[in-house]
Structures are given as structure tokens and as C-alpha cells.
Design an enzyme around this catalytic site. Structure first.
Site, PDB file in Angstrom:
ATOM      1  N   SER A   1       0.831  -1.202   0.000  1.00  0.00           N
ATOM      2  CA  SER A   1       0.000   0.000   0.000  1.00  0.00           C
ATOM      3  C   SER A   1       0.872   1.262   0.000  1.00  0.00           C
ATOM      4  CB  SER A   1      -0.964  -0.025   1.193  1.00  0.00           C
ATOM      5  OG  SER A   1      -1.939   0.976   1.078  1.00  0.00           O
TER       6      SER A   1
ATOM      7  N   HIS B   1      -3.956  -0.622  -4.682  1.00  0.00           N
ATOM      8  CA  HIS B   1      -5.412  -0.830  -4.531  1.00  0.00           C
ATOM      9  C   HIS B   1      -6.089  -0.521  -5.873  1.00  0.00           C
ATOM     10  CE1 HIS B   1      -4.940  -0.987  -0.125  1.00  0.00           C
ATOM     11  NE2 HIS B   1      -4.203   0.106  -0.233  1.00  0.00           N
TER      12      HIS B   1
ATOM     13  N   GLU C   1      -5.016  -5.312  -5.172  1.00  0.00           N
ATOM     14  CA  GLU C   1      -4.852  -5.816  -3.812  1.00  0.00           C
ATOM     15  C   GLU C   1      -4.500  -7.302  -3.822  1.00  0.00           C
ATOM     16  OE1 GLU C   1      -8.424  -4.828  -1.706  1.00  0.00           O
ATOM     17  OE2 GLU C   1      -7.942  -2.680  -1.617  1.00  0.00           O
TER      18      GLU C   1
END
Length: 292
Positions: free
Chosen positions: A132, A174, A201
Site C-alpha cells: 500500500s 489498490h 490488492e
């Protein structure tokens, strides 16, 4: 746009990686970092909950058989020069950046002793992973924030200097889950680079030398603007729509690879590029994307 440090590896994770089941991505990180002999440092600089997040990764790495794990929490910039942290990184075979806020990573670590040591250790062959926010900070220019699920416009993305482990590209995370194709296109169009990676993801782009390999349940979307035929970037205001013609797009799921030097995808079943295979079949391969 190849990995600047020739001997190391990067494991760039799109976020929300599996920590409870097979843990395919974290398992691959540990394997590449030395397996049962791995010495792992978890960097919690990006998160405001370092203890909780750090404990989560200790549990999963211990379950995978790692015995040497240290948590380094650099809450303040002066912590990035702490002898204990530097010594841990000197001994590490793998360094893992958790998720959180990528701006915290750069504001606390960039141009510090930890930053310089991480680049040195990468050149010596360690594995640096990030999920992330830890993925977003990998390039020399990173996406700090931006609107998702919208068409490309100048205003929807904000860029700042990243950590520079993988220079010459733009990375977004994402990706499919938050509909970020518009902001990745906007980011690349405004940077002096032509290549971007959108990582889903529970999916990782693993970079070694000049090659990227996809691991996980999603895909890596490769955006290549090297041969665009038209852009209206110089003619529009911040809130007006971008027009981009002739953008090349590749969707690469698990097992597929991408040559960063030639900018060609490599098929999962062999080492032939998609372009070579299509020439053999008499088919064109470029997928133009026209947005405007």
C-alpha cells in the site's frame, strides 16, 4: 527505469495482502529474503498504529518460520539516524514497509542515514518490500493522494518525491478495487516518465534487475505512454479533461512478467514476448486507449 541497484529485489504489493491463509505474497517475500534464515526488519513509519501493525507482521512471519524479526518505528525524523535502527538494517536480509501514509515515509526517512543505508543494502542484494503506502513510495516521484473512479484530469492527482528504489516509473496501489486507472494516467501524463504500474490488492510486482514478475490473485496493469500520438495536456486548465491517444495497456495476472528494458510483456507459459507471439500468429498486439 530498471531497478537502480542491480543486485537487490523489490516486492511491491498493492495492499490488503493475505495474512491469514496461504500468505502467498508474504511467503514469497520471506523465501527471497533467505527463507528460514531470513533476518527481517519491519518498518512501521507509515502507520499511526505501529505497535498493532508491527505485531500483526511478527505473527505472520513467525508462522512462516522466521526467527529473526525486528520492528523499527521511526516516529520522528531524528529516529532515522538511531544506531539501533541502522544496525538492524545492516544485518537484515529483508526489509518490509507496512501500509499507512506514504507521505510519512518520505517526510521522516528521505535523505537520512536510514535512507542512504537502505539504498546501499539494496545494492548488496537484500529484498525491500512495501505494501500500500509502502508500495506507493518506491519510485522517485510518488502519488501522494488523488481522486479515484474518475476520468483523467490534472487536478485529481498530487505528486511528491518518493524514496527512489525504482526510478523512472509511477506506481499506484489498490488499483482495480478503487478504480484508479484515471489517476494513474493523469500522474504519468504530468511526469517525465512513460511507464506506470497499477497493482491490485493481494497482488505483488516483484522486480529484479530488468524484469517484473506478477504474484498474487489480482493483476498488474501496465500503462505505457512511450508512443502516444496525442495529448492535450499543454492546452487545458486544471479542471478540464485530459485527452490521451495511443496509450498502450497490458493486463498481467499471476505468473506473467514484464521486461523493463524493452517494455514488453513476457508470456506465463514461456519466455516469448507477447509481441513476438502475435507476429507469429499474424496479429497486432497494441491496445490503443483513447480517453477524452
Amino acid at each position: 527505469m530498471a531497478l537502480s541497484e542491480s543486485d537487490g529485489q523489490l516486492v511491491i504489493i498493492g495492499g490488503a495482502e493475505d495474512k491469514e491463509g496461504d500468505c502467498k505474497i508474504l511467503r514469497e517475500f520471506i523465501r527471497r529474503a533467505g527463507g528460514l534464515k531470513a533476518q527481517i526488519v519491519v518498518m512501521t513509519v507509515a502507520t499511526e498504529m505501529p505497535r498493532e501493525v508491527g505485531d500483526d507482521y511478527i505473527r505472520v512471519f513467525e508462522r512462516l518460520g522466521v526467527e529473526e524479526i525486528q520492528i523499527i518505528d521511526t516516529l520522528y525524523r531524528e529516529d532515522a539516524n538511531a544506531p539501533r535502527a541502522l544496525e538492524a538494517i545492516r544485518k537484515a536480509t529483508g526489509v518490509f514497509f507496512t501500509g499507512g501514509d506514504q507521505a510519512r515515509i518520505t517526510s521522516i526517512l528521505k535523505d537520512t542515514e536510514i535512507d542512504r543505508l537502505l539504498h546501499k543494502r539494496l545494492s548488496e542484494g537484500i529484498v525491500i518490500a512495501g505494501t500500500s503506502a509502502g508500495a506507493a513510495m518506491m519510485p522517485d516521484m510518488m502519488i501522494v493522494e488523488g481522486d479515484s473512479q474518475t476520468n483523467p484530469r490534472v487536478e485529481i492527482v498530487k505528486m511528491e518525491p518518493g524514496m527512489g528504489f525504482l526510478p523512472g516509473v509511477v506506481i499506484d496501489q489498490h488499483f482495480a478495487e478503487r478504480g484508479r486507472i484515471g489517476r494513474l494516467l493523469s500522474a504519468i501524463a504530468q511526469q517525465p516518465v512513460t511507464l506506470g504500474f497499477g497493482i491490485d490488492e493481494n497482488t505483488a510486482a516483484i522486480v529484479r534487475d530488468n524484469e517484473l514478475e506478477v504474484v498474487g490473485e489480482g493483476a498488474v496493469t501496465v500503462v505505457d505512454m512511450a508512443d502516444i500520438t496525442y495529448s492535450n495536456l499543454s492546452q487545458i486548465l486544471r479542471d478540464e479533461d485530459l485527452a490521451l491517444c495511443g496509450v498502450k495497456l497490458h493486463i498481467l495476472p499471476h505468473g506473467y512478467r514484464f521486461d523493463l528494458g524493452s517494455k514488453m510483456p513476457i508470456l506465463a507459459e514461456d519466455t516469448s514476448t507477447v509481441e513476438q507471439k502475435s507476429q507469429e500468429n499474424g496479429q497486432a498486439t497494441e491496445i490503443p486507449v483513447i480517453i477524452g
